[in-house]
Design an enzyme around this catalytic site. Structure first.
Site, PDB file in Angstrom:
ATOM      1  N   GLY A 176      -8.843 -43.818 -87.350  1.00 49.94           N
ATOM      2  CA  GLY A 176      -8.628 -42.809 -86.324  1.00 49.94           C
ATOM      3  C   GLY A 176      -7.300 -43.027 -85.618  1.00 49.94           C
ATOM      4  O   GLY A 176      -6.369 -43.614 -86.180  1.00 49.94           O
ATOM      5  N   SER A 177      -7.229 -42.587 -84.383  1.00 47.67           N
ATOM      6  CA  SER A 177      -5.964 -42.637 -83.649  1.00 47.67           C
ATOM      7  C   SER A 177      -5.612 -44.055 -83.224  1.00 47.67           C
ATOM      8  O   SER A 177      -6.486 -44.908 -83.038  1.00 47.67           O
ATOM      9  CB  SER A 177      -6.047 -41.736 -82.410  1.00 47.67           C
ATOM     10  OG  SER A 177      -6.892 -42.312 -81.428  1.00 47.67           O
ATOM     11  N   THR A 178      -4.329 -44.285 -83.034  1.00 48.78           N
ATOM     12  CA  THR A 178      -3.861 -45.592 -82.585  1.00 48.78           C
ATOM     13  C   THR A 178      -4.392 -45.907 -81.186  1.00 48.78           C
ATOM     14  O   THR A 178      -4.740 -47.060 -80.897  1.00 48.78           O
ATOM     15  CB  THR A 178      -2.324 -45.631 -82.600  1.00 48.78           C
ATOM     16  OG1 THR A 178      -1.877 -45.493 -83.958  1.00 48.78           O
ATOM     17  CG2 THR A 178      -1.793 -46.940 -82.048  1.00 48.78           C
ATOM     18  N   GLU A 179      -4.486 -44.901 -80.326  1.00 41.33           N
ATOM     19  CA  GLU A 179      -4.958 -45.135 -78.963  1.00 41.33           C
ATOM     20  C   GLU A 179      -6.391 -45.660 -78.966  1.00 41.33           C
ATOM     21  O   GLU A 179      -6.718 -46.635 -78.270  1.00 41.33           O
ATOM     22  CB  GLU A 179      -4.869 -43.840 -78.147  1.00 41.33           C
ATOM     23  CG  GLU A 179      -3.453 -43.396 -77.816  1.00 41.33           C
ATOM     24  CD  GLU A 179      -2.693 -42.893 -79.028  1.00 41.33           C
ATOM     25  OE1 GLU A 179      -3.345 -42.424 -79.996  1.00 41.33           O
ATOM     26  OE2 GLU A 179      -1.447 -42.986 -79.029  1.00 41.33           O
ATOM     27  N   GLU A 183      -7.508 -48.668 -89.378  1.00 42.32           N
ATOM     28  CA  GLU A 183      -6.564 -47.812 -90.107  1.00 42.32           C
ATOM     29  C   GLU A 183      -6.228 -46.681 -89.164  1.00 42.32           C
ATOM     30  O   GLU A 183      -7.060 -45.815 -88.890  1.00 42.32           O
ATOM     31  CB  GLU A 183      -7.194 -47.319 -91.422  1.00 42.32           C
ATOM     32  CG  GLU A 183      -6.180 -46.768 -92.404  1.00 42.32           C
ATOM     33  CD  GLU A 183      -5.891 -45.309 -92.145  1.00 42.32           C
ATOM     34  OE1 GLU A 183      -4.802 -45.034 -91.573  1.00 42.32           O
ATOM     35  OE2 GLU A 183      -6.717 -44.466 -92.492  1.00 42.32           O
ATOM     36  N   LYS A 235     -21.021 -44.119 -87.877  1.00 44.15           N
ATOM     37  CA  LYS A 235     -20.808 -43.054 -86.890  1.00 44.15           C
ATOM     38  C   LYS A 235     -19.785 -42.075 -87.458  1.00 44.15           C
ATOM     39  O   LYS A 235     -18.586 -42.332 -87.459  1.00 44.15           O
ATOM     40  CB  LYS A 235     -20.305 -43.655 -85.575  1.00 44.15           C
ATOM     41  CG  LYS A 235     -19.653 -42.667 -84.591  1.00 44.15           C
ATOM     42  CD  LYS A 235     -20.573 -41.561 -84.134  1.00 44.15           C
ATOM     43  CE  LYS A 235     -19.883 -40.684 -83.090  1.00 44.15           C
ATOM     44  NZ  LYS A 235     -18.843 -39.794 -83.678  1.00 44.15           N
ATOM     45  N   GLY A 253      -7.901 -47.029 -81.533  1.00 42.14           N
ATOM     46  CA  GLY A 253      -7.871 -48.316 -82.226  1.00 42.14           C
ATOM     47  C   GLY A 253      -7.518 -49.464 -81.304  1.00 42.14           C
ATOM     48  O   GLY A 253      -8.091 -50.557 -81.403  1.00 42.14           O
ATOM     49  N   CYS A 272      -3.579 -39.204 -92.353  1.00 40.91           N
ATOM     50  CA  CYS A 272      -2.869 -40.246 -91.604  1.00 40.91           C
ATOM     51  C   CYS A 272      -1.634 -40.727 -92.353  1.00 40.91           C
ATOM     52  O   CYS A 272      -0.645 -41.118 -91.731  1.00 40.91           O
ATOM     53  CB  CYS A 272      -3.813 -41.406 -91.321  1.00 40.91           C
ATOM     54  SG  CYS A 272      -4.702 -41.983 -92.778  1.00 40.91           S
ATOM     55  N   GLU A 325       2.669 -38.484 -83.918  1.00 40.25           N
ATOM     56  CA  GLU A 325       1.893 -37.923 -85.016  1.00 40.25           C
ATOM     57  C   GLU A 325       1.414 -36.521 -84.647  1.00 40.25           C
ATOM     58  O   GLU A 325       0.730 -36.330 -83.646  1.00 40.25           O
ATOM     59  CB  GLU A 325       0.700 -38.826 -85.328  1.00 40.25           C
ATOM     60  CG  GLU A 325      -0.045 -38.444 -86.581  1.00 40.25           C
ATOM     61  CD  GLU A 325      -1.120 -39.461 -86.944  1.00 40.25           C
ATOM     62  OE1 GLU A 325      -1.281 -39.746 -88.144  1.00 40.25           O
ATOM     63  OE2 GLU A 325      -1.791 -39.972 -86.026  1.00 40.25           O
TER      64      GLU A 325
END
Length: 500
Positions: A231-234, A253, A178, A236, A287, A388
């Site tokens: 991608g973003s921590t949220e 990551e 994706k 993830g 990142c 970030e």
């Protein structure tokens, strides 16, 4: 002008949809291509195709040397098309053409070749030692997991795809990819090359579309055995929560807020250029960017002055021009968010010593432009130092001792990357060892060759990508016990419970 159209790729077939999305050039806002907008039904079809391909063994039972040849063939094709695809990458992503040629295409090609080599040398099956007192021996196997979901971001779309698809295929898995909805074109070109190289149908599938619903359906699909996400921590964290339902593997990551420590003995010119490279590369959209610069208080004024002058000299403009240093960010929404963060820092008392706005000039009236920005007078508890930004914005913090610098560096929820600058290499290495980060660069930044693991600590993610054990993350360990006693009378394990 007619622009190209890309269908999605599922079960070895190029399939169009009535609903299309338009990919636009971040530098001009002009259309680059149209792409089929996938649906959750397409995700279900892709996972089913990948599961069927795994079950029939057309790829997992292919000898590793043959898998390596196909991956290598694709790498060679990308190299032949490097100039053409670099232009396409720049037009969909906004990276400067220099960056697209090296960091996007060049590194992707290197990734694929590394994983091809690894497939040939990896120990998929090895005999184990004899197991006394049972008169038996063992076989140790590493087997592919099955269907892997690879979800990649907009900032390094092909590079990150190669980091996930490369080892997944080398290990014998099947993949549903994706790409980000803003940058799907190189993923689809990659699928074309794998198809041309002879990859069996269903082994690689590419479903385009929005993160919600397409990405969300894929990341939570019960037929997926591993999710590899960048991608973003949220997001993830949500993927990690979803993984609990099926106890699937995950590699995450995620975000970063890289501290970059300038030691008192550092060369000013080298550290200034290095600090700007750490944060401005790829238009500030990395990142592992070094977005927090920590400088000795007694050298703060000199560093801030030099940073402002050097950042102000960077050439912002047409990313297809080889002389350009900095291109646009991915979307207008991202640009506005970054500028708002800079304004919030200014309102909180920080000093914007360079940039902080949109470049002047007619060409910058369209596109998603931001000046290279340096913000000084920042404290480590401020929002711009903790969150970030993901843009060409460098924050400068002063410290009074090296011990304080290390404490400030580690005072973050992230732990992806860090840097240390100093003439005394041993002292710099000592500081590097004390920083909580998955990657630490000494007198450099962004040096992430495939032979070394890429990933972070704390809320910067789980697991590593790349490195000599990269295939471990895409395989399952199996132990097979083989009796060598020769018959019931001599079977020590049976006798232990059942008697003679």
């Amino acid at each position: 002008m007619t622009i190209p159209h890309y269908p999605l790729y599922v079960d070895g077939e190029w399939t169009d949809r009535a609903d299309h999305c338009t990919i636009t050039d971040p530098a001009t806002g002009e259309p680059v291509a149209t792409v089929a907008r996938g649906t959750t039904d397409d995700v279900d079809r892709a996972v089913a195709a990948a599961a069927t391909a795994h079950a029939d063994g057309s790829w997992r039972r292919t000898p590793p040397a043959r898998r390596a040849r196909i991956i290598r063939t694709v790498a060679d094709a990308l190299e032949r098309r490097q100039e053409e695809l670099a232009v396409l990458q720049t037009r969909e992503n906004g990276a400067t053409i220099r960056t697209s040629k090296v960091l996007h295409l060049g590194l992707s090609i290197a990734h694929l070749r590394y994983f091809a080599d690894l497939a040939e040398s990896y120990a998929f099956e090895i005999p184990g030692p004899d197991m006394y007192p049972f008169r038996s021996t063992g076989i140790l196997r590493r087997e592919p997991l099955g269907v892997v979901a690879a979800i990649v971001p907009f900032n390094l779309p092909l590079t990150v795809t190669a980091l996930k698809v490369g080892p997944a295929l080398a290990a014998g898995n099947t993949v549903v990819l994706k790409p980000d909805e803003h940058t799907p074109l190189l993923a689809l070109e990659l699928a074309r090359e794998f198809e041309a190289a002879g990859l069996p149908r269903g082994v690689l599938n590419v479903v385009t579309g929005d993160g919600v619903p397409v990405g969300a359906r894929l990341s939570g699909h019960p037929g997926v055995r591993k999710t590899a996400f960048t991608g973003s921590t949220e997001v993830g964290k949500e993927i990690l929560r979803q993984s609990a339902d099926t106890v699937r593997r995950v590699t995450l990551e995620l975000g970063g807020k890289g501290p970059n420590i300038v030691l008192p003995d550092a060369d000013l010119d080298l550290a200034v250029d290095g600090a700007l490279y750490a944060v401005m590369a790829n238009n500030g959209q990395a990142c592992e960017a070094g977005s927090r610069l920590l400088v000795p208080r007694e050298r703060e004024a000199a560093f801030v002055s030099a940073l402002a002058a050097r950042a102000g000299s960077l050439r912002v403009g047409d990313p297809l021009d080889p002389a350009t240093d900095l291109g646009p960010v991915i979307t207008r929404e991202r640009r506005d968010d970054i500028l708002a963060r800079v304004e919030k820092a200014r309102a909180d008392g920080a000093v914007v010593v360079c940039g902080g706005g949109v470049p002047e000039g007619e060409r910058f009236e369209t596109g998603n432009w931001i000046e290279p920005t340096v913000v000084a007078g920042v404290t480590n508890d401020s929002r711009i130092a903790r969150e970030e930004v993901f843009g060409p914005v460098l924050t400068v913090l002063a410290y009074d001792s090296v011990e304080e610098a290390v404490a400030l560096a580690n005072d973050t929820s992230y732990g992806l990357s860090a840097g240390v600058w100093g003439r005394d290499e041993e002292r710099a290495l000592d500081v590097a060892r004390r920083i909580d980060a998955g990657m630490v660069f000494v007198n450099d930044w962004h040096v992430t060759p495939t032979a070394y693991p890429f990933g972070g600590m704390k809320q910067s993610g789980l697991g590593r990508e790349g490195g000599p054990d990269a295939l471990d993350a895409y395989t399952e360990s199996k132990f097979i016990s083989v009796d060598r006693s020769g018959g019931l009378a001599d079977h020590a394990a049976f006798a232990m419970v059942l008697g003679s």
